[in-house]
Design a protein around this motif. Structure first.
Motif, short mmCIF file in Angstrom:
data_model
loop_
_atom_site.label_atom_id
_atom_site.label_comp_id
_atom_site.label_asym_id
_atom_site.label_seq_id
_atom_site.Cartn_x
_atom_site.Cartn_y
_atom_site.Cartn_z
N UNK A 1 0.81 -1.23 0.00
CA UNK A 1 0.00 0.00 0.00
C UNK A 1 0.84 1.28 0.00
N UNK A 2 2.08 1.19 0.43
CA UNK A 2 2.89 2.40 0.61
C UNK A 2 3.92 2.54 -0.51
N UNK B 1 -1.59 6.98 -7.07
CA UNK B 1 -2.57 7.99 -7.48
C UNK B 1 -2.29 9.33 -6.80
N UNK B 2 -2.09 9.28 -5.49
CA UNK B 2 -1.81 10.52 -4.76
C UNK B 2 -0.48 11.11 -5.18
N UNK C 1 0.12 6.26 3.88
CA UNK C 1 0.44 6.04 2.45
C UNK C 1 0.33 7.36 1.69
N UNK C 2 -0.69 8.14 2.03
CA UNK C 2 -0.91 9.42 1.36
C UNK C 2 0.14 10.43 1.81
N UNK C 3 0.45 10.43 3.11
CA UNK C 3 1.48 11.34 3.62
C UNK C 3 2.84 11.02 2.99
N UNK C 4 3.13 9.72 2.83
CA UNK C 4 4.38 9.32 2.18
C UNK C 4 4.42 9.78 0.73
N UNK D 1 7.32 12.17 -1.03
CA UNK D 1 8.02 11.77 -2.26
C UNK D 1 7.78 12.80 -3.36
N UNK D 2 6.57 13.33 -3.43
CA UNK D 2 6.24 14.34 -4.45
C UNK D 2 7.03 15.62 -4.24
N UNK D 3 7.14 16.05 -2.99
CA UNK D 3 7.92 17.26 -2.69
C UNK D 3 9.38 17.10 -3.12
N UNK D 4 9.95 15.96 -2.77
CA UNK D 4 11.35 15.70 -3.13
C UNK D 4 11.52 15.64 -4.64
#
Length: 198
Positions: free
Chosen positions: A99-100, A104-105, A148-151, A155-158
């Motif tokens: 899940x992580x 999509x997110x 999972x969404x917070x992760x 990842x998106x920020x990085x």
């Protein structure tokens, strides 16, 4: 932390009394809203200025990089989805895989961050809000945990920050964009000419 993750999931996840309309709305957010991302990227390229085309290219590469990170993480560390643990309500069909983090997110958040870093803040903020909605929907429907969404957001920020840094080395971003624009003008000369006149 894991206990908090599960408690938060159960607080957001749909109840047994959730309405069919709410489930349908959440399913649209969780599965179909993401299809707007490639359409917006195409729109930025076709209808935008050079700044918009640069943002579209950077966002695309950032998304690809972020999804690559997701693939690496999920292959190295398996975290079961809520329904695999018998937690909450599962209202969306999904394979029993790690899940992580949430792909999509990640796509939605990376697109949002890339737009904001490219000074397209209004569109970026809108995409961020939509990304949060997608994240909520996937928890609500029982296929992801909140972490999972917070992760995905991390990842998106990085990714959205790192990819432009790499591209700016020796002006690779400008050279890459020049090459893409040249290819676009050769393959679609009439379309490129019409868009240039807008």
């Amino acid at each position: 932390m894991e206990e908090f993750n599960r408690t938060l999931f159960l607080a957001i996840n749909a109840s047994v009394h959730s309405s069919a309309e709410m489930q349908l709305f959440a399913t649209f957010l969780a599965q179909w809203l993401i299809t707007g991302v490639p359409l917006l990227l195409i729109g930025l390229w076709l209808r935008g200025t050079r700044q918009h085309r640069a943002a579209a290219v950077t966002a695309t590469l950032s998304i690809v990089f972020a999804l690559g990170c997701n693939l690496l993480i999920s292959s190295l560390w398996f975290h079961p989805r809520p329904f695999m643990l018998g937690l909450g309500q599962k209202l969306l069909a999904h394979t029993p895989e790690s899940s992580f983090p949430s792909d999509h997110a990640t796509v939605m958040f990376t697109f949002a961050m890339a737009l904001m870093l490219a000074s397209l803040r209004e569109l970026g903020v809108l995409m961020l809000l939509l990304g949060m909605s997608v994240g909520w929907a996937r928890i609500y429907l029982g296929v992801h945990f909140p972490f999972d969404i917070a992760g995905s957001l991390l990842i998106s920020l990085i990714s959205a920050w790192l990819v432009p840094q790499v591209l700016s080395w020796r002006h690779l971003d400008e050279r890459f964009l020049d090459a893409l624009e040249c290819l676009y003008q050769r393959v679609f000369p009439e379309t490129a000419r019409r868009n240039a006149q807008l």
